[in-house]
Design a protein around this motif. Sequence first.
Motif, mmCIF file in Angstrom:
data_model
loop_
_atom_site.group_PDB
_atom_site.id
_atom_site.type_symbol
_atom_site.label_atom_id
_atom_site.label_comp_id
_atom_site.label_asym_id
_atom_site.label_seq_id
_atom_site.Cartn_x
_atom_site.Cartn_y
_atom_site.Cartn_z
ATOM 1 N N ILE A 252 0.849 -1.193 0.000
ATOM 2 C CA ILE A 252 0.000 0.000 0.000
ATOM 3 C C ILE A 252 0.887 1.248 0.000
ATOM 4 O O ILE A 252 1.735 1.410 0.873
ATOM 5 C CB ILE A 252 -0.944 0.001 1.224
ATOM 6 C CG1 ILE A 252 -1.835 -1.240 1.216
ATOM 7 C CG2 ILE A 252 -1.781 1.271 1.228
ATOM 8 C CD1 ILE A 252 -2.686 -1.412 -0.027
ATOM 9 N N GLY A 253 0.700 2.088 -1.013
ATOM 10 C CA GLY A 253 1.513 3.295 -1.154
ATOM 11 C C GLY A 253 2.681 3.141 -2.107
ATOM 12 O O GLY A 253 3.323 4.130 -2.478
ATOM 13 N N VAL A 254 2.967 1.915 -2.519
ATOM 14 C CA VAL A 254 4.028 1.678 -3.505
ATOM 15 C C VAL A 254 3.583 2.221 -4.865
ATOM 16 O O VAL A 254 2.408 2.077 -5.238
ATOM 17 C CB VAL A 254 4.337 0.170 -3.614
ATOM 18 C CG1 VAL A 254 5.183 -0.144 -4.847
ATOM 19 C CG2 VAL A 254 5.022 -0.322 -2.346
ATOM 20 N N GLU A 255 4.507 2.863 -5.585
ATOM 21 C CA GLU A 255 4.183 3.339 -6.927
ATOM 22 C C GLU A 255 4.508 2.259 -7.952
ATOM 23 O O GLU A 255 5.641 1.800 -8.047
ATOM 24 C CB GLU A 255 4.934 4.629 -7.262
ATOM 25 C CG GLU A 255 4.462 5.236 -8.590
ATOM 26 C CD GLU A 255 4.963 6.657 -8.818
ATOM 27 O OE1 GLU A 255 4.193 7.492 -9.316
ATOM 28 O OE2 GLU A 255 6.142 6.932 -8.505
ATOM 29 N N LEU A 256 3.475 1.848 -8.703
ATOM 30 C CA LEU A 256 3.615 0.833 -9.751
ATOM 31 C C LEU A 256 3.549 1.508 -11.112
ATOM 32 O O LEU A 256 2.575 2.200 -11.417
ATOM 33 C CB LEU A 256 2.482 -0.197 -9.632
ATOM 34 C CG LEU A 256 2.185 -1.051 -10.868
ATOM 35 C CD1 LEU A 256 3.355 -1.961 -11.221
ATOM 36 C CD2 LEU A 256 0.908 -1.863 -10.678
ATOM 37 N N LEU A 257 4.588 1.301 -11.925
ATOM 38 C CA LEU A 257 4.614 1.878 -13.270
ATOM 39 C C LEU A 257 4.884 0.791 -14.297
ATOM 40 O O LEU A 257 5.689 -0.116 -14.064
ATOM 41 C CB LEU A 257 5.712 2.942 -13.375
ATOM 42 C CG LEU A 257 5.657 4.103 -12.377
ATOM 43 C CD1 LEU A 257 6.873 5.000 -12.536
ATOM 44 C CD2 LEU A 257 4.374 4.897 -12.551
ATOM 45 N N LEU A 258 4.190 0.888 -15.443
ATOM 46 C CA LEU A 258 4.489 0.038 -16.595
ATOM 47 C C LEU A 258 4.738 0.985 -17.763
ATOM 48 O O LEU A 258 3.835 1.751 -18.136
ATOM 49 C CB LEU A 258 3.324 -0.900 -16.889
ATOM 50 C CG LEU A 258 3.523 -1.861 -18.061
ATOM 51 C CD1 LEU A 258 4.679 -2.813 -17.831
ATOM 52 C CD2 LEU A 258 2.258 -2.647 -18.351
ATOM 53 N N GLU A 259 5.943 0.938 -18.305
ATOM 54 C CA GLU A 259 6.341 1.912 -19.335
ATOM 55 C C GLU A 259 6.111 3.341 -18.850
ATOM 56 O O GLU A 259 5.680 4.209 -19.616
ATOM 57 C CB GLU A 259 5.561 1.679 -20.636
ATOM 58 C CG GLU A 259 5.694 0.291 -21.239
ATOM 59 C CD GLU A 259 7.031 0.062 -21.934
ATOM 60 O OE1 GLU A 259 7.915 0.955 -21.872
ATOM 61 O OE2 GLU A 259 7.196 -1.022 -22.530
ATOM 62 N N PRO B 17 -3.999 7.092 -9.670
ATOM 63 C CA PRO B 17 -3.157 7.415 -10.825
ATOM 64 C C PRO B 17 -2.225 8.599 -10.527
ATOM 65 O O PRO B 17 -2.656 9.585 -9.929
ATOM 66 C CB PRO B 17 -4.161 7.801 -11.913
ATOM 67 C CG PRO B 17 -5.472 7.240 -11.466
ATOM 68 C CD PRO B 17 -5.428 7.232 -9.969
ATOM 69 N N THR B 18 -0.947 8.462 -10.926
ATOM 70 C CA THR B 18 -0.003 9.572 -10.731
ATOM 71 C C THR B 18 0.758 9.942 -11.998
ATOM 72 O O THR B 18 1.076 11.101 -12.208
ATOM 73 C CB THR B 18 1.040 9.236 -9.644
ATOM 74 O OG1 THR B 18 1.693 8.005 -9.995
ATOM 75 C CG2 THR B 18 0.395 9.112 -8.274
ATOM 76 N N LYS B 19 1.061 8.939 -12.842
ATOM 77 C CA LYS B 19 1.906 9.190 -14.008
ATOM 78 C C LYS B 19 1.238 8.675 -15.287
ATOM 79 O O LYS B 19 0.669 7.583 -15.287
ATOM 80 C CB LYS B 19 3.256 8.473 -13.839
ATOM 81 C CG LYS B 19 4.004 8.831 -12.563
ATOM 82 C CD LYS B 19 5.116 9.824 -12.820
ATOM 83 C CE LYS B 19 5.705 10.318 -11.493
ATOM 84 N NZ LYS B 19 6.376 9.240 -10.754
ATOM 85 N N GLY B 20 1.325 9.451 -16.353
ATOM 86 C CA GLY B 20 0.787 9.010 -17.639
ATOM 87 C C GLY B 20 -0.730 9.041 -17.684
ATOM 88 O O GLY B 20 -1.359 8.168 -18.290
ATOM 89 N N GLN C 295 -11.950 6.773 -11.292
ATOM 90 C CA GLN C 295 -12.468 5.537 -11.901
ATOM 91 C C GLN C 295 -11.504 4.901 -12.899
ATOM 92 O O GLN C 295 -11.808 3.888 -13.505
ATOM 93 C CB GLN C 295 -13.798 5.831 -12.605
ATOM 94 C CG GLN C 295 -14.930 6.144 -11.634
ATOM 95 C CD GLN C 295 -16.209 6.565 -12.344
ATOM 96 O OE1 GLN C 295 -16.509 6.096 -13.426
ATOM 97 N NE2 GLN C 295 -16.965 7.479 -11.730
ATOM 98 N N LEU C 296 -10.325 5.489 -13.059
ATOM 99 C CA LEU C 296 -9.371 4.959 -14.049
ATOM 100 C C LEU C 296 -8.838 3.585 -13.654
ATOM 101 O O LEU C 296 -8.706 2.701 -14.492
ATOM 102 C CB LEU C 296 -8.189 5.920 -14.209
ATOM 103 C CG LEU C 296 -8.366 7.114 -15.139
ATOM 104 C CD1 LEU C 296 -7.076 7.927 -15.157
ATOM 105 C CD2 LEU C 296 -8.726 6.656 -16.540
ATOM 106 N N CYS C 297 -8.511 3.424 -12.378
ATOM 107 C CA CYS C 297 -7.842 2.203 -11.904
ATOM 108 C C CYS C 297 -8.537 1.635 -10.682
ATOM 109 O O CYS C 297 -7.900 1.026 -9.830
ATOM 110 C CB CYS C 297 -6.381 2.496 -11.553
ATOM 111 S SG CYS C 297 -5.401 3.187 -12.892
#
Length: 182
Positions: free
Chosen positions: A19-26, A94-97, A112-114
């Motif tokens: 919880i709180g970890v930032e997950l990024l794909l590309e 959501p934070t990036k992209g 509602q994005l994720c």
Amino acid sequence: MLTRDFFDRPVLEVAPELIGVELLLEGVGGLIVEVEAYDQSDPASHSFRGPTLRNAAMFGAPGHAYVYKIYGIHYCLNFVCKPGSAILIRAMEPTKGLAAMHQRRGPLPDRQLCSGPGKLAQALAIDLNQNGLSLDEPPFALLPPDQSHDVATGPRIGITKGVETPWRFVSRGSRFLSKPMR
DNA sequence: AACTGGATCGTCT
DNA sequence: GACGATCCAGTTG
């Protein structure tokens, strides 16, 4: 970066720490706000009846992705911990992209994005191509939280077995959950 | 706000 | 041949 050692621990120990970890794909993603734990002793888990072709990644090395298709339509992303155990990533802030995610999900409110495992996978363009990939190298990136988060626990969602097992972990009070906690 | 049904297909029985 | 770690649109209250 979160490396293999982080995941090579009991799944119930790892899950709240996501919880709180930032997950990024590309480079696209956000802060994890909701996860669920599954292990081999658990009748709700894909690993319950032992290794199969589909769940092979769940019995592979810790720190890798397990992706499966559900209801013929949606994909779901998991992080593999010890063999036979994994953590379903259910929702993110959501934070990036944001533009890329809106392109894939449509002109929705950010909240509602994720806000669900299938939605999150669609926003990040996750499919079976990511199944088995290592989480500590591109296209994935996992960054530790920079603040501490208050984690709440409760029963998991959408399952028919193991319904009472309180292995859902959420960021308390987050507006980005798939469902409010209790 | 809560519930219902439809979409759609790989996996396992 | 049935079912699912889901989502969405539609209906009902």
